[in-house]
Design a protein around this motif. Structure first.
Motif, PDB file in Angstrom:
ATOM      1  N   LEU A   1      43.982  49.065  46.217  1.00  0.00           N
ATOM      2  CA  LEU A   1      44.246  49.131  44.775  1.00  0.00           C
ATOM      3  C   LEU A   1      42.981  49.481  43.986  1.00  0.00           C
ATOM      4  CD1 LEU A   1      46.596  46.033  44.515  1.00  0.00           C
ATOM      5  CD2 LEU A   1      47.255  48.411  44.162  1.00  0.00           C
TER       6      LEU A   1
ATOM      7  N   GLN B   1      39.927  47.941  44.078  1.00  0.00           N
ATOM      8  CA  GLN B   1      38.976  46.873  43.776  1.00  0.00           C
ATOM      9  C   GLN B   1      37.925  46.809  44.874  1.00  0.00           C
ATOM     10  OE1 GLN B   1      38.947  44.781  41.071  1.00  0.00           O
ATOM     11  NE2 GLN B   1      40.702  45.876  40.212  1.00  0.00           N
ATOM     12  N   GLU B   2      36.682  46.729  44.464  1.00  0.00           N
ATOM     13  CA  GLU B   2      35.578  46.618  45.402  1.00  0.00           C
ATOM     14  C   GLU B   2      35.392  45.136  45.729  1.00  0.00           C
ATOM     15  OE1 GLU B   2      30.934  48.269  45.328  1.00  0.00           O
ATOM     16  OE2 GLU B   2      32.171  48.173  43.508  1.00  0.00           O
ATOM     17  N   VAL B   3      35.817  44.694  46.916  1.00  0.00           N
ATOM     18  CA  VAL B   3      35.663  43.278  47.286  1.00  0.00           C
ATOM     19  C   VAL B   3      34.941  43.186  48.622  1.00  0.00           C
ATOM     20  CG1 VAL B   3      37.663  42.367  46.030  1.00  0.00           C
ATOM     21  CG2 VAL B   3      37.957  43.177  48.369  1.00  0.00           C
ATOM     22  N   GLU B   4      34.199  42.105  48.775  1.00  0.00           N
ATOM     23  CA  GLU B   4      33.413  41.898  49.988  1.00  0.00           C
ATOM     24  C   GLU B   4      34.197  41.021  50.974  1.00  0.00           C
ATOM     25  OE1 GLU B   4      29.272  41.029  49.051  1.00  0.00           O
ATOM     26  OE2 GLU B   4      29.308  39.624  50.732  1.00  0.00           O
ATOM     27  N   SER B   5      34.824  39.966  50.472  1.00  0.00           N
ATOM     28  CA  SER B   5      35.640  39.120  51.347  1.00  0.00           C
ATOM     29  C   SER B   5      36.627  38.329  50.506  1.00  0.00           C
ATOM     30  CB  SER B   5      34.765  38.144  52.142  1.00  0.00           C
ATOM     31  OG  SER B   5      34.250  37.151  51.285  1.00  0.00           O
ATOM     32  N   VAL B   6      37.727  37.952  51.153  1.00  0.00           N
ATOM     33  CA  VAL B   6      38.742  37.100  50.528  1.00  0.00           C
ATOM     34  C   VAL B   6      39.117  36.030  51.532  1.00  0.00           C
ATOM     35  CG1 VAL B   6      41.056  36.990  49.510  1.00  0.00           C
ATOM     36  CG2 VAL B   6      39.671  39.041  49.184  1.00  0.00           C
ATOM     37  N   ARG B   7      39.155  34.774  51.082  1.00  0.00           N
ATOM     38  CA  ARG B   7      39.641  33.665  51.910  1.00  0.00           C
ATOM     39  C   ARG B   7      40.815  33.036  51.148  1.00  0.00           C
ATOM     40  NH1 ARG B   7      37.566  32.980  56.929  1.00  0.00           N
ATOM     41  NH2 ARG B   7      37.420  30.712  56.800  1.00  0.00           N
ATOM     42  N   VAL B   8      41.892  32.757  51.865  1.00  0.00           N
ATOM     43  CA  VAL B   8      43.091  32.205  51.231  1.00  0.00           C
ATOM     44  C   VAL B   8      43.304  30.772  51.703  1.00  0.00           C
ATOM     45  CG1 VAL B   8      45.586  32.458  50.943  1.00  0.00           C
ATOM     46  CG2 VAL B   8      44.153  34.485  51.108  1.00  0.00           C
TER      47      VAL B   8
ATOM     48  N   GLU C   1      39.375  32.569  47.440  1.00  0.00           N
ATOM     49  CA  GLU C   1      37.935  32.667  47.212  1.00  0.00           C
ATOM     50  C   GLU C   1      37.572  34.127  47.451  1.00  0.00           C
ATOM     51  OE1 GLU C   1      36.218  30.131  46.190  1.00  0.00           O
ATOM     52  OE2 GLU C   1      37.295  28.342  46.863  1.00  0.00           O
ATOM     53  N   VAL C   2      37.227  34.819  46.372  1.00  0.00           N
ATOM     54  CA  VAL C   2      36.984  36.257  46.447  1.00  0.00           C
ATOM     55  C   VAL C   2      35.511  36.529  46.146  1.00  0.00           C
ATOM     56  CG1 VAL C   2      37.719  38.527  45.642  1.00  0.00           C
ATOM     57  CG2 VAL C   2      39.317  36.605  45.547  1.00  0.00           C
ATOM     58  N   VAL C   3      34.852  37.251  47.041  1.00  0.00           N
ATOM     59  CA  VAL C   3      33.453  37.643  46.845  1.00  0.00           C
ATOM     60  C   VAL C   3      33.419  39.132  46.537  1.00  0.00           C
ATOM     61  CG1 VAL C   3      31.172  37.804  47.918  1.00  0.00           C
ATOM     62  CG2 VAL C   3      32.624  35.814  48.369  1.00  0.00           C
ATOM     63  N   PHE C   4      32.720  39.489  45.478  1.00  0.00           N
ATOM     64  CA  PHE C   4      32.670  40.898  45.069  1.00  0.00           C
ATOM     65  C   PHE C   4      31.385  41.164  44.289  1.00  0.00           C
ATOM     66  CE2 PHE C   4      33.612  39.893  40.682  1.00  0.00           C
ATOM     67  CZ  PHE C   4      34.293  38.687  40.790  1.00  0.00           C
TER      68      PHE C   4
ATOM     69  N   VAL D   1      44.609  44.932  50.705  1.00  0.00           N
ATOM     70  CA  VAL D   1      45.453  45.282  49.553  1.00  0.00           C
ATOM     71  C   VAL D   1      44.582  45.569  48.336  1.00  0.00           C
ATOM     72  CG1 VAL D   1      47.099  44.327  47.889  1.00  0.00           C
ATOM     73  CG2 VAL D   1      47.487  44.001  50.335  1.00  0.00           C
ATOM     74  N   LEU D   2      43.599  44.692  48.101  1.00  0.00           N
ATOM     75  CA  LEU D   2      42.750  44.880  46.916  1.00  0.00           C
ATOM     76  C   LEU D   2      41.961  46.184  47.011  1.00  0.00           C
ATOM     77  CD1 LEU D   2      41.532  41.230  46.295  1.00  0.00           C
ATOM     78  CD2 LEU D   2      43.051  42.582  44.842  1.00  0.00           C
TER      79      LEU D   2
ATOM     80  N   VAL E   1      45.042  29.218  46.814  1.00  0.00           N
ATOM     81  CA  VAL E   1      43.705  29.371  46.251  1.00  0.00           C
ATOM     82  C   VAL E   1      43.032  30.525  46.975  1.00  0.00           C
ATOM     83  CG1 VAL E   1      42.818  27.544  47.764  1.00  0.00           C
ATOM     84  CG2 VAL E   1      41.462  28.270  45.828  1.00  0.00           C
TER      85      VAL E   1
ATOM     86  N   VAL F   1      44.793  40.409  52.263  1.00  0.00           N
ATOM     87  CA  VAL F   1      44.613  40.515  50.813  1.00  0.00           C
ATOM     88  C   VAL F   1      43.423  41.427  50.497  1.00  0.00           C
ATOM     89  CG1 VAL F   1      44.097  39.228  48.701  1.00  0.00           C
ATOM     90  CG2 VAL F   1      45.706  38.280  50.364  1.00  0.00           C
TER      91      VAL F   1
END
Lengths: 83, 83
Positions: free
Chosen positions: B31, B33-40, A45-48, B27-28, A43, B24
């Motif tokens: 590629l 993608q403008e992302v602020e944070s990712v939690r897995v 959780e992506v913030v954008f 990686v984004l 899973v 991640v």
């Protein structure tokens, strides 16, 4: 710009062997839980940032496509909310 | 006996460092993608027998408690459906 949080599930396709799921099944049975099957996935959780909800959904779907391996995995956009 | 499928999310608590999520994120961004944070975290699809929906929810919560590490992780019963 508004910020959104997407919950993406990345799971193995049906029929793809899942050794981690099998291991968890065994653990749960050893602990006395009656289980039929367990499948383990990821899973995210992506913030954008995004202009609006529609654009946020497009971005979340694009991220799912980038991160899932199309040969073995499927992704699901489980939830999307504005922060 | 009826069979149920529970979708359980097991995620790191806020404040616990998530190197996989950081990777991640990188990686984004690479590629485009403008992302602020990712939690897995992990998602588990568990199939098990139960007498009724209430008993199924109790079993699903028990499985979440067994599988999540209470020091570092939280679990969420995301969905529960009869098969």
């Amino acid at each position: 710009m508004p910020r959104y949080q997407a919950t993406l599930l990345i799971e193995l396709k049906d029929g793809i062997l899942d050794p981690q799921g099998r291991a968890v099944e065994g653990v749960l049975r050893d602990l006395g839980q009656e289980v039929e099957s367990v499948r383990v996935g990821k899973v995210l959780e992506v913030v954008f940032p995004a202009e609006d909800l529609q654009r946020a959904e497009e971005k979340a779907q694009a991220i799912g496509r980038l991160l899932a391996n199309p040969v073995m995995e499927v992704y699901t956009l489980e939830a999307l909310r504005e922060l």
